[in-house]
Write a protein that holds these residues in place. Structure first.
Motif, PDB file in Angstrom:
ATOM      1  N   GLY A  46       0.756  -1.002   0.074  1.00  0.00           N
ATOM      2  CA  GLY A  46      -0.168  -0.100   0.029  1.00  0.00           C
ATOM      3  C   GLY A  46       0.873   1.221   0.014  1.00  0.00           C
ATOM      4  N   LEU A  47       2.175   1.089  -0.184  1.00  0.00           N
ATOM      5  CA  LEU A  47       2.992   2.309   0.062  1.00  0.00           C
ATOM      6  C   LEU A  47       3.269   2.871  -1.637  1.00  0.00           C
ATOM      7  N   ARG A  48       3.274   4.161  -1.749  1.00  0.00           N
ATOM      8  CA  ARG A  48       3.570   4.885  -3.208  1.00  0.00           C
ATOM      9  C   ARG A  48       4.795   5.476  -2.978  1.00  0.00           C
ATOM     10  N   TYR A  49       5.460   5.559  -3.973  1.00  0.00           N
ATOM     11  CA  TYR A  49       6.855   6.078  -3.953  1.00  0.00           C
ATOM     12  C   TYR A  49       7.260   6.598  -5.495  1.00  0.00           C
ATOM     13  N   VAL A  72      12.425   9.147   3.156  1.00  0.00           N
ATOM     14  CA  VAL A  72      13.287   8.039   3.046  1.00  0.00           C
ATOM     15  C   VAL A  72      13.712   7.801   1.875  1.00  0.00           C
ATOM     16  N   ALA A  73      15.041   7.387   1.643  1.00  0.00           N
ATOM     17  CA  ALA A  73      15.703   7.090   0.394  1.00  0.00           C
ATOM     18  C   ALA A  73      16.229   5.832   0.569  1.00  0.00           C
ATOM     19  N   VAL A  74      15.637   4.959  -0.615  1.00  0.00           N
ATOM     20  CA  VAL A  74      16.180   3.333  -0.724  1.00  0.00           C
ATOM     21  C   VAL A  74      17.113   3.568  -2.008  1.00  0.00           C
ATOM     22  N   PHE A  75      18.102   2.638  -1.590  1.00  0.00           N
ATOM     23  CA  PHE A  75      18.893   2.274  -2.495  1.00  0.00           C
ATOM     24  C   PHE A  75      19.246   0.754  -2.619  1.00  0.00           C
ATOM     25  N   ILE A  76      19.099   0.077  -3.730  1.00  0.00           N
ATOM     26  CA  ILE A  76      19.606  -1.359  -3.821  1.00  0.00           C
ATOM     27  C   ILE A  76      20.633  -1.419  -4.682  1.00  0.00           C
ATOM     28  N   ASP A  77      21.815  -1.827  -3.983  1.00  0.00           N
ATOM     29  CA  ASP A  77      23.225  -1.627  -4.759  1.00  0.00           C
ATOM     30  C   ASP A  77      23.441  -2.803  -5.230  1.00  0.00           C
ATOM     31  N   GLY A  78      23.934  -2.862  -6.494  1.00  0.00           N
ATOM     32  CA  GLY A  78      24.523  -4.019  -7.219  1.00  0.00           C
ATOM     33  C   GLY A  78      25.773  -4.378  -6.406  1.00  0.00           C
ATOM     34  N   CYS A  79      26.174  -5.811  -6.278  1.00  0.00           N
ATOM     35  CA  CYS A  79      27.304  -5.991  -5.595  1.00  0.00           C
ATOM     36  C   CYS A  79      28.534  -6.021  -6.284  1.00  0.00           C
ATOM     37  N   TYR A  80      28.579  -5.893  -7.586  1.00  0.00           N
ATOM     38  CA  TYR A  80      29.898  -5.490  -8.279  1.00  0.00           C
ATOM     39  C   TYR A  80      30.020  -4.101  -8.214  1.00  0.00           C
ATOM     40  N   TRP A  81      29.104  -3.301  -8.702  1.00  0.00           N
ATOM     41  CA  TRP A  81      29.300  -1.817  -8.688  1.00  0.00           C
ATOM     42  C   TRP A  81      29.282  -1.131  -7.484  1.00  0.00           C
ATOM     43  N   HIS A  82      28.927  -1.690  -6.293  1.00  0.00           N
ATOM     44  CA  HIS A  82      28.976  -1.036  -5.154  1.00  0.00           C
ATOM     45  C   HIS A  82      29.945  -1.672  -4.078  1.00  0.00           C
ATOM     46  N   GLY A  83      30.706  -2.383  -4.490  1.00  0.00           N
ATOM     47  CA  GLY A  83      31.900  -3.451  -3.764  1.00  0.00           C
ATOM     48  C   GLY A  83      31.288  -4.260  -2.629  1.00  0.00           C
ATOM     49  N   CYS A  84      30.499  -4.915  -2.726  1.00  0.00           N
ATOM     50  CA  CYS A  84      29.952  -5.746  -1.797  1.00  0.00           C
ATOM     51  C   CYS A  84      30.885  -6.648  -1.189  1.00  0.00           C
ATOM     52  N   PRO A  85      31.033  -6.665   0.316  1.00  0.00           N
ATOM     53  CA  PRO A  85      32.112  -7.423   0.976  1.00  0.00           C
ATOM     54  C   PRO A  85      31.992  -8.753   0.689  1.00  0.00           C
ATOM     55  N   GLU A  86      30.799  -9.260   0.352  1.00  0.00           N
ATOM     56  CA  GLU A  86      30.731 -10.860   0.084  1.00  0.00           C
ATOM     57  C   GLU A  86      30.884 -11.260  -1.237  1.00  0.00           C
ATOM     58  N   ILE A 139      11.468  -1.643   4.574  1.00  0.00           N
ATOM     59  CA  ILE A 139      11.158  -0.465   4.145  1.00  0.00           C
ATOM     60  C   ILE A 139       9.730  -0.066   4.264  1.00  0.00           C
ATOM     61  N   VAL A 140       8.853  -0.963   4.329  1.00  0.00           N
ATOM     62  CA  VAL A 140       7.379  -0.563   4.894  1.00  0.00           C
ATOM     63  C   VAL A 140       7.439  -0.180   6.221  1.00  0.00           C
ATOM     64  N   LEU A 141       8.057  -0.974   7.325  1.00  0.00           N
ATOM     65  CA  LEU A 141       7.863  -0.584   8.462  1.00  0.00           C
ATOM     66  C   LEU A 141       8.663   0.602   8.762  1.00  0.00           C
ATOM     67  N   THR A 142       9.859   0.786   8.316  1.00  0.00           N
ATOM     68  CA  THR A 142      10.608   2.100   8.349  1.00  0.00           C
ATOM     69  C   THR A 142       9.699   3.322   7.992  1.00  0.00           C
ATOM     70  N   VAL A 143       9.134   3.236   6.691  1.00  0.00           N
ATOM     71  CA  VAL A 143       8.196   4.538   6.256  1.00  0.00           C
ATOM     72  C   VAL A 143       7.005   4.750   7.004  1.00  0.00           C
ATOM     73  N   LEU A 144       6.407   3.509   7.457  1.00  0.00           N
ATOM     74  CA  LEU A 144       5.011   3.834   8.311  1.00  0.00           C
ATOM     75  C   LEU A 144       5.600   4.449   9.708  1.00  0.00           C
ATOM     76  N   GLU A 145       6.564   3.845  10.148  1.00  0.00           N
ATOM     77  CA  GLU A 145       7.157   4.672  11.376  1.00  0.00           C
ATOM     78  C   GLU A 145       7.477   6.123  11.191  1.00  0.00           C
ATOM     79  N   ARG A 146       8.335   6.217  10.132  1.00  0.00           N
ATOM     80  CA  ARG A 146       8.384   7.900   9.963  1.00  0.00           C
ATOM     81  C   ARG A 146       7.356   8.549   9.428  1.00  0.00           C
ATOM     82  N   ARG A 147       6.256   8.097   9.314  1.00  0.00           N
ATOM     83  CA  ARG A 147       5.180   8.977   9.020  1.00  0.00           C
ATOM     84  C   ARG A 147       4.196   8.978  10.463  1.00  0.00           C
TER      85      ARG A 147
END
Length: 155
Positions: A46-49, A72-86, A139-147
């Motif tokens: 039910g969240l819009r963004y 709230v700003a959300v980033f989904i980082d790619g493992c290669y381009w953002h240097g994932c430690p794993e 994400i949902v919990l965080t946005v609802l809490e911030r609202r």
């Protein structure tokens, strides 16, 4: 193109071959599979963004998902381009260039986090390999809490 009709990398180009150039150009910067899965789950909750939007108009950086009223700003980082430690594996060809590029990306990510934090934003970062449902849930919990929504215990 060379006079013989063959593709040639421009002077100082990152592309070591025509095939490599095509491969690199095909990599998406937005609407990746992990982003789409997470967006669908968040939308279903039910969240819009905003998608691929600038959290701050003067900041030349875009977040994958932006919840403006909740800041709230959300980033989904790619493992290669953002240097994932794993999962980050340094490239075998042109390694100096690509390793420097990833290092610059990580530095820019931290700078972006700091700028947004200083202006009252909350930054959520996830790796592309993290389970989509747990990312969406956070994400949902965080946005609802911030609202200011009261959340039932156990959520």
């Amino acid at each position: 193109m060379s006079p013989e009709g063959e593709w040639q990398a421009p002077e100082g180009s990152w592309a070591s071959s025509a095939a490599r150039r095509r491969n690199m150009q095909a990599i998406r910067s937005r609407d990746t599979r992990p982003e789409i899965l997470i967006r669908r789950l968040v939308h279903a909750a039910g969240l819009r963004y905003r998608v691929a939007a600038r959290p701050l108009p003067d900041l030349r950086r875009t977040a994958d998902m932006v919840f403006r009223p909740a800041k709230v700003a959300v980033f989904i980082d790619g493992c290669y381009w953002h240097g994932c430690p794993e999962h980050y594996v340094p490239p075998k060809t042109n390694s100096g260039y690509w390793s420097d590029k990833v290092t610059r990306n990580v530095k820019r990510d931290r700078e972006t986090d700091q700028i947004l934090k200083e202006t009252g934003w909350l930054v959520l970062r996830f790796w592309e390999h993290e389970p989509s449902d747990s990312c969406a849930h956070k994400i949902v919990l965080t946005v609802l809490e911030r609202r200011g929504h009261r959340l039932a215990r156990g959520n």
